[in-house]
Design a protein around this motif. Structure first.
Motif, short mmCIF file in Angstrom:
data_model
loop_
_atom_site.label_atom_id
_atom_site.label_comp_id
_atom_site.label_asym_id
_atom_site.label_seq_id
_atom_site.Cartn_x
_atom_site.Cartn_y
_atom_site.Cartn_z
N VAL A 2 -5.08 -16.34 9.38
CA VAL A 2 -4.86 -15.69 8.09
C VAL A 2 -4.25 -14.31 8.31
O VAL A 2 -4.44 -13.69 9.36
CB VAL A 2 -6.17 -15.56 7.28
CG1 VAL A 2 -6.68 -16.93 6.87
CG2 VAL A 2 -7.23 -14.81 8.08
N ARG A 3 -3.50 -13.86 7.28
CA ARG A 3 -2.82 -12.56 7.35
C ARG A 3 -3.24 -11.71 6.18
O ARG A 3 -3.74 -12.21 5.16
CB ARG A 3 -1.30 -12.75 7.33
CG ARG A 3 -0.73 -13.58 8.45
CD ARG A 3 0.80 -13.57 8.41
NE ARG A 3 1.30 -14.16 7.17
CZ ARG A 3 1.59 -15.44 7.03
NH1 ARG A 3 1.40 -16.28 8.04
NH2 ARG A 3 2.06 -15.90 5.88
N LEU A 4 -2.98 -10.40 6.29
CA LEU A 4 -3.15 -9.52 5.15
C LEU A 4 -2.08 -9.83 4.12
O LEU A 4 -1.02 -10.37 4.45
CB LEU A 4 -3.05 -8.06 5.59
CG LEU A 4 -4.12 -7.56 6.57
CD1 LEU A 4 -3.80 -6.13 6.99
CD2 LEU A 4 -5.50 -7.63 5.94
N ILE A 5 -2.32 -9.48 2.88
CA ILE A 5 -1.40 -9.82 1.79
C ILE A 5 -0.07 -9.09 1.93
O ILE A 5 -0.02 -7.86 2.05
CB ILE A 5 -2.05 -9.53 0.42
CG1 ILE A 5 -1.08 -9.86 -0.72
CG2 ILE A 5 -2.51 -8.08 0.32
CD1 ILE A 5 -1.70 -9.77 -2.09
N SER A 6 1.02 -9.85 1.97
CA SER A 6 2.37 -9.28 1.93
C SER A 6 3.23 -10.06 0.94
O SER A 6 4.24 -9.56 0.45
CB SER A 6 3.02 -9.30 3.31
OG SER A 6 3.16 -10.62 3.78
N SER A 7 2.83 -11.31 0.66
CA SER A 7 3.51 -12.14 -0.34
C SER A 7 2.53 -13.21 -0.79
O SER A 7 1.44 -13.36 -0.23
CB SER A 7 4.77 -12.79 0.24
OG SER A 7 4.43 -13.86 1.10
N SER A 8 2.93 -13.98 -1.79
CA SER A 8 2.07 -15.05 -2.30
C SER A 8 1.75 -16.10 -1.24
O SER A 8 0.74 -16.80 -1.34
CB SER A 8 2.74 -15.73 -3.51
OG SER A 8 2.95 -14.80 -4.55
N ASN A 9 2.59 -16.21 -0.23
CA ASN A 9 2.38 -17.20 0.82
C ASN A 9 1.13 -16.92 1.65
O ASN A 9 0.67 -17.78 2.39
CB ASN A 9 3.60 -17.28 1.74
CG ASN A 9 4.82 -17.79 1.02
OD1 ASN A 9 4.72 -18.61 0.10
ND2 ASN A 9 6.00 -17.32 1.41
N ASP A 10 0.59 -15.70 1.55
CA ASP A 10 -0.58 -15.32 2.35
C ASP A 10 -1.90 -15.68 1.67
O ASP A 10 -2.97 -15.41 2.22
CB ASP A 10 -0.56 -13.82 2.64
CG ASP A 10 0.66 -13.41 3.44
OD1 ASP A 10 1.07 -14.17 4.33
OD2 ASP A 10 1.20 -12.32 3.18
N ALA A 11 -1.85 -16.28 0.47
CA ALA A 11 -3.08 -16.63 -0.24
C ALA A 11 -3.90 -17.63 0.56
O ALA A 11 -3.37 -18.55 1.19
CB ALA A 11 -2.74 -17.21 -1.61
N ILE A 12 -5.22 -17.44 0.54
CA ILE A 12 -6.12 -18.35 1.27
C ILE A 12 -6.90 -19.25 0.31
O ILE A 12 -7.63 -20.14 0.76
CB ILE A 12 -7.11 -17.55 2.14
CG1 ILE A 12 -8.02 -16.68 1.26
CG2 ILE A 12 -6.38 -16.72 3.18
CD1 ILE A 12 -9.21 -16.10 2.00
N GLY A 13 -6.74 -19.03 -0.98
CA GLY A 13 -7.45 -19.86 -1.95
C GLY A 13 -7.20 -19.38 -3.36
O GLY A 13 -6.40 -18.47 -3.59
N GLN A 14 -7.88 -20.01 -4.31
CA GLN A 14 -7.68 -19.65 -5.72
C GLN A 14 -8.95 -19.91 -6.52
O GLN A 14 -9.79 -20.74 -6.14
CB GLN A 14 -6.53 -20.46 -6.32
CG GLN A 14 -6.82 -21.95 -6.42
CD GLN A 14 -5.61 -22.76 -6.83
OE1 GLN A 14 -4.47 -22.42 -6.53
NE2 GLN A 14 -5.86 -23.86 -7.52
#
Length: 398
Positions: free
Chosen positions: A358-370
């Motif tokens: 997992v990465r820190l947020i930089s774009s929507s592609n970094d989402a881990i869930g909803q």
């Protein structure tokens, strides 16, 4: 009766709703995409390997599979391929011309301006030297945007020539185009709208509030909610007017529409729009708020089937409330454990599992869930979202 065949362009999580709706409708689903650990592949009746950003590859598959309809959502990557398929096979959906205008921010901005849509003043540049000569027409701060990327990638806010030079360098490294758009930054209330157009008629324009995270160079959508707050009837009419003008400017027809907008000093400005439904749970929220299955509506439309019975009586100001929140990691590394205790009226899905990176947020592609919630009012939705987040534990090894 012969089973209808639907071509779904994309196999990622953004297309899961389409995939599930297709199965429920008893359709033969053909998923097109590249190999990988994508959730739609095991659900498909057939998986065809192709790069959906390459129209000729997708058209060849659509022809060989005798597709009765083709569809995409939550992403612009395969939009031009979809347009070509619809044009060549005579399918119901976005045209290749409209898809091209949707996909290219420069062509889009020109079309919007030509049709009197209120949008930010802009220039097109191919180099830093060209930027220096043309940027005198604009006032800082500025937005530097790649014309062919999405999901907040290739977008930079700049306040000086040095920042602009760095932004242009980054954009040209990311983009496959030799030019980009530079536009004036509009400081205001960012939000969006979902719309649907069939047979040349816009059947609804549904504004929604957006929650965004500022990365420093751009803003990443992290949540949406319906209904939108703080807009009176005049502003709502202006939203509808600008969105319909923009739909006509791009010639969008027989498709869902996702629009990004800004309100400043009582005026609505259109940032961009595309001929497909929005990402990050927007199709799910549209379903909840309007009381229809939006995925099934989009599929029926793509198959050229009647949709009036679903659209009849839709009320975009109905007193319901719903909200989504994308989940991001607060640390980079490898996931070691995820736990969640169920909260009433909250649907929580995770896109990662133990051993995933997992990465820190930089774009929507970094989402881990909803998280998706529904209630009688927005205040209660915020409360449920907070309760659900408090029940999530994500352990990450740095």
């Amino acid at each position: 009766m012969e089973q209808k065949r639907i071509l779904i362009l994309g196999a990622g999580r953004g297309h899961l709703g389409l995939m599930k709706a297709s199965k429920e409708m008893g359709l033969y689903s053909i998923v097109v995409g590249l190999p990988g650990d994508y959730p739609c592949i095991p659900l498909a009746d057939k998986f065809c390997i192709a790069d959906i950003s390459k129209p000729d590859e997708v058209l060849a598959i659509a022809e060989s599979e005798h597709a009765d309809g083709a569809i995409i959502c939550a992403s612009d990557t395969g939009l031009m391929s979809l347009g070509l398929v619809c044009d060549r096979l005579g399918l119901c959906g976005i045209s290749y011309r409209s898809a091209t205008l949707s996909h290219n921010k420069c062509l889009m901005k020109k079309a919007l301006t030509d049709h009197g849509v209120r949008t930010a003043k802009f220039i097109t540049v191919s180099s830093y030297s060209e930027f220096l000569s043309k940027s005198t027409q604009l006032s800082y701060p500025l937005m530097v945007k790649a014309v062919d990327l999405q999901g907040s990638r290739g977008i930079y806010k700049v306040s000086s020539q040095d920042e602009a030079q760095n932004a242009l360098r980054n954009v040209f490294e990311l983009s496959s185009c030799s030019y980009c758009v530079v536009e004036e930054f509009i400081d205001g209330n960012e939000f969006g709208a979902q719309a649907f157009v069939t047979n040349g008629s816009v059947r609804f324009v549904l504004p929604h509030g957006d929650e965004v995270y500022d990365t420093g160079h751009t803003k990443v959508p992290v949540g949406h909610y319906m209904p939108i707050r703080g807009f009176d009837s005049d502003l709502k009419r202006d939203i509808e007017d600008q969105v319909i003008k923009a739909i006509n400017a791009l010639g969008l027809n027989n498709c869902a529409v996702n629009a990004d907008l800004i309100e400043r000093n009582g005026e609505i400005f259109l940032i961009e729009l595309s001929g497909r439904s929005g990402a990050n749970c927007l199709a799910e929220l549209t379903s909840i708020y309007l009381g229809i299955d939006y995925y099934k509506l989009m599929i029926l439309n793509a198959l050229g089937e009647k949709t009036d019975y679903m659209l009849r009586g839709i009320n975009t100001d109905n007193g319901k409330a719903c909200m989504s929140k994308m989940l991001y990691s607060s640390a980079e590394g490898t996931v070691t454990k995820i736990t969640y205790t169920q909260v009433e009226n909250a649907e929580v899905d995770f896109f990662v599992k133990p051993s995933d990176e997992v990465r820190l947020i930089s774009s929507s592609n970094d989402a881990i869930g909803q998280i998706i919630v529904r209630s009688n009012n927005l205040d209660e939705c915020y409360k449920i979202i907070g309760q659900a987040e408090s029940k999530i534990c994500l352990d990450v090894r740095h």
